[in-house]
Design a protein around this motif. Structure first.
Motif, PDB file in Angstrom:
ATOM      1  N   VAL A 116      81.037  43.168  50.376  1.00 22.09           N
ATOM      2  CA  VAL A 116      79.798  43.547  51.060  1.00 22.09           C
ATOM      3  C   VAL A 116      78.619  43.170  50.179  1.00 22.09           C
ATOM      4  O   VAL A 116      78.537  43.584  49.019  1.00 22.09           O
ATOM      5  CB  VAL A 116      79.772  45.065  51.349  1.00 22.09           C
ATOM      6  N   VAL A 117      77.716  42.363  50.727  1.00 27.75           N
ATOM      7  CA  VAL A 117      76.504  41.958  50.016  1.00 27.75           C
ATOM      8  C   VAL A 117      75.325  42.653  50.680  1.00 27.75           C
ATOM      9  O   VAL A 117      75.092  42.471  51.874  1.00 27.75           O
ATOM     10  CB  VAL A 117      76.313  40.428  50.053  1.00 27.75           C
ATOM     11  N   ALA A 118      74.591  43.457  49.919  1.00 27.02           N
ATOM     12  CA  ALA A 118      73.526  44.254  50.529  1.00 27.02           C
ATOM     13  C   ALA A 118      72.434  44.564  49.516  1.00 27.02           C
ATOM     14  O   ALA A 118      72.616  44.382  48.309  1.00 27.02           O
ATOM     15  CB  ALA A 118      74.101  45.553  51.087  1.00 27.02           C
ATOM     16  N   ASP A 119      71.301  45.013  50.025  1.00 27.51           N
ATOM     17  CA  ASP A 119      70.242  45.508  49.152  1.00 27.51           C
ATOM     18  C   ASP A 119      70.564  46.942  48.763  1.00 27.51           C
ATOM     19  O   ASP A 119      71.528  47.540  49.248  1.00 27.51           O
ATOM     20  CB  ASP A 119      68.875  45.405  49.849  1.00 27.51           C
ATOM     21  N   THR A 120      69.753  47.506  47.878  1.00 31.07           N
ATOM     22  CA  THR A 120      70.081  48.826  47.344  1.00 31.07           C
ATOM     23  C   THR A 120      69.958  49.941  48.377  1.00 31.07           C
ATOM     24  O   THR A 120      70.685  50.937  48.296  1.00 31.07           O
ATOM     25  CB  THR A 120      69.194  49.156  46.133  1.00 31.07           C
ATOM     26  N   GLY A 121      69.052  49.797  49.327  1.00 32.70           N
ATOM     27  CA  GLY A 121      68.921  50.824  50.353  1.00 32.70           C
ATOM     28  C   GLY A 121      70.182  50.939  51.188  1.00 32.70           C
ATOM     29  O   GLY A 121      70.705  52.039  51.423  1.00 32.70           O
ATOM     30  N   THR A 122      70.683  49.800  51.654  1.00 33.75           N
ATOM     31  CA  THR A 122      71.916  49.796  52.429  1.00 33.75           C
ATOM     32  C   THR A 122      73.095  50.223  51.563  1.00 33.75           C
ATOM     33  O   THR A 122      73.963  50.989  51.998  1.00 33.75           O
ATOM     34  CB  THR A 122      72.165  48.388  52.998  1.00 33.75           C
ATOM     35  N   LEU A 123      73.127  49.738  50.317  1.00 34.51           N
ATOM     36  CA  LEU A 123      74.206  50.101  49.403  1.00 34.51           C
ATOM     37  C   LEU A 123      74.300  51.618  49.240  1.00 34.51           C
ATOM     38  O   LEU A 123      75.397  52.194  49.298  1.00 34.51           O
ATOM     39  CB  LEU A 123      73.978  49.432  48.048  1.00 34.51           C
ATOM     40  N   LYS A 124      73.175  52.258  49.053  1.00 32.87           N
ATOM     41  CA  LYS A 124      73.181  53.708  48.843  1.00 32.87           C
ATOM     42  C   LYS A 124      73.773  54.435  50.040  1.00 32.87           C
ATOM     43  O   LYS A 124      74.575  55.374  49.881  1.00 32.87           O
ATOM     44  CB  LYS A 124      71.757  54.202  48.574  1.00 32.87           C
ATOM     45  N   GLN A 125      73.413  54.009  51.237  1.00 31.18           N
ATOM     46  CA  GLN A 125      73.939  54.661  52.432  1.00 31.18           C
ATOM     47  C   GLN A 125      75.443  54.453  52.572  1.00 31.18           C
ATOM     48  O   GLN A 125      76.181  55.367  52.933  1.00 31.18           O
ATOM     49  CB  GLN A 125      73.217  54.131  53.676  1.00 31.18           C
ATOM     50  N   LEU A 126      75.909  53.252  52.259  1.00 27.92           N
ATOM     51  CA  LEU A 126      77.341  52.971  52.352  1.00 27.92           C
ATOM     52  C   LEU A 126      78.131  53.793  51.336  1.00 27.92           C
ATOM     53  O   LEU A 126      79.246  54.243  51.616  1.00 27.92           O
ATOM     54  CB  LEU A 126      77.595  51.477  52.143  1.00 27.92           C
ATOM     55  N   ILE A 127      77.538  53.983  50.157  1.00 30.54           N
ATOM     56  CA  ILE A 127      78.181  54.825  49.144  1.00 30.54           C
ATOM     57  C   ILE A 127      78.291  56.265  49.648  1.00 30.54           C
ATOM     58  O   ILE A 127      79.344  56.903  49.553  1.00 30.54           O
ATOM     59  CB  ILE A 127      77.395  54.788  47.817  1.00 30.54           C
TER      60      ILE A 127
END
Length: 501
Positions: A116-127
């Protein structure tokens, strides 16, 4: 709007990336006949958005990995396919895609992506939704070295995972405070230093500002371009660092009528009225002869300090190298320090941004191969190459961060500070679903202008903005499609985009 996926990527890197790295890595990577005998695997990489033309992303991130791993085929899977917008003839209204939900779909379907390649905003939600694998066990098992990572990058990633690592980022973008050494020397003022507070920088700006009219030299500018807008500059750079909000999380009530907002407006409006920072008319001269640097306040010597991205180094160096070809241009003697910080968060700022974090889907069919890939593009050899080829971002391994064009400057200024907390994709979705919210924020510009014109005090203007904004928010609550004219008059566009009251 939040930068996304490979929205930050620029199509400026050539195919030489793959060729150059091949020469350096081929001997050390598995390939050739041995690889041909291995079972072929498909590694699916999910990105926030893209199209059928994924050549730039492949050149940047995957070509050499495929070349040196003959048994691995890589598929790029965009969460949002941009091709769909090419064929809209205008009869259908544009609908802002939900990038987070779209990414979750390609992570959880019958054929889920591995990486998964994403920016930090999306990354935080996925975490937070437990959709990603924690990388710490794999890092420890393979003794993958993260000690060479820029602290601001690795610490920023850990902050998103509450101390754990769920992604790695091979590069990052950043800004710093550029300053003109000669202006400070002539004024007998000590130049700025790393981790200076905003108040420190504003105080120095007052000491070095000088001149009148077209000869005015401003002490500080939020950016280097002529025609600055103090309100929006303040919103993006200064207010953003304090994480002040215009309205609450549900967009039902304004939050600008507070002592902290009053202090912000008092500070910035006084700087603008005293001509310490430029306004929308500053530096504009109808009779000025255009040159390659005339629209740049810093290069044209019209401002002592300004915030600029890391790649601005190239523009400054190129201008200096071609000084003899630019009319009335004197080479700038310059250096950089960190972007100013707020006392409440002395180690946070700098506009450090991780546009492409790489993580492993919790449902990845090929998790081991995904980890091999992530190790590869975050490894030392890859960083070594990227440090030479990427002019827009900086590599995350500090051993390979070197000043550009053989110059000598305080390059650590670009990575001493930690990133600001990322924006929430749900906030972006709310702004897209309720376009009138932009009008609510922009209405503040009208009231801030009244402060600049001494028609209202900051306290009075903010209270009126809060009152007007609350009425606008109520209109939006009744109909999310409501938008507003400059005076705040509500309207709802019809399907053709025409105003319907």
């Amino acid at each position: 709007m939040m930068k996304r996926g490979f929205g930050k990527l620029r199509k400026a890197v050539t195919v030489s990336l793959a060729a150059a790295l091949t020469l350096g890595l081929l001997a050390g990577c598995s390939g050739g006949k041995a690889a041909d005998k291995q079972e072929e695997k498909v590694l699916r990489i999910g990105v926030l958005y893209g199209s059928t033309d994924d050549s730039w992303f492949r050149q940047q991130y995957t070509d050499i990995f495929e070349y040196t791993n003959k048994n691995i085929k890589i598929e790029i899977v965009p969460a949002v396919d941009n091709n769909q917008y090419r064929y809209n003839d205008g009869t259908e209204p544009y609908v802002q895609p939900d990038y987070l939900e779209s990414m979750k779909k390609i992570m959880t379907g019958s054929n889920p992506v591995d990486v998964v390649v994403a920016d930090t905003g999306t990354l935080k939600q996925l975490i937070q939704e437990n959709l990603l694998k924690q990388l710490d066990p794999m890092i420890q098992e393979d003794k993958f070295d993260t000690t060479d990572y820029v602290p601001s990058v690795i610490d920023g990633i850990k902050d998103l995972g509450e101390g754990n690592i769920f992604a790695l980022a091979p590069s990052f973008s950043s800004s710093a405070l550029y300053y003109n050494k000669k202006i400070f020397t002539d004024a007998g003022v000590e130049p700025p230093t790393d981790k200076s507070t905003w108040d420190d920088i504003f105080a120095k700006a007052r000491l070095v500002a000088k001149g009148e009219g077209k000869d005015r030299v401003y002490g500080f500018s939020f950016n280097r371009y002529k025609g600055n807008d103090p309100f929006w500059d303040m919103q993006y750079t200064y207010v953003g660092g304090l994480q002040l909000k215009t309205f609450d999380d549900k967009a039902e009530n304004m939050t600008v009528s507070s002592p902290q907002w009053v202090k912000v407006w008092e500070t910035i409006s006084k700087l603008a009225k005293d001509k310490i920072i430029p306004d929308s008319n500053s530096g504009m001269n109808d009779n000025e002869v255009w040159t390659a640097v005339s629209s740049d306040l810093f290069l044209s010597g019209k401002v002592a300090m300004t915030i600029g991205e890391s790649n601005y180094v190239n523009e400054v160096a190129d201008a200096n190298n071609n000084a003899s070809k630019i009319k009335n241009f004197t080479p700038v003697d310059w250096d950089v320090v960190t972007v100013p910080v707020h006392p409440e968060k002395p180690d946070v700022g700098g506009n450090i941004y991780l546009s492409n974090t790489f993580s492993i889907n919790s449902s990845a069919p090929n998790a081991d191969t995904a980890w091999d890939y992530i190790k590869f593009i975050n490894g030392e050899e890859y960083a070594k190459l990227k440090s030479r080829s990427n002019t827009y971002e900086m590599v995350s391994r500090k051993s390979y961060i070197q000043p550009k064009q053989g110059l000598s400057y305080n390059i650590q200024a670009f990575y001493l500070l930690k990133p600001l907390p990322p924006t929430n994709p749900k906030d972006d979705k709310m702004m897209a679903d309720k376009p009138g919210l932009y009008n609510v924020t922009n209405m503040g510009r009208t009231y801030f202008q009244q402060v600049l014109e001494n028609k209202k005090t900051p306290d009075e203007a903010l209270k009126e903005w809060a009152e007007k904004g609350n009425k606008m928010l109520q209109e939006i609550k009744l109909n999310p499609k409501t938008q507003f004219q400059e005076d705040g008059t509500p309207f709802v566009p019809d399907e053709s985009g025409n105003i319907r009251y």
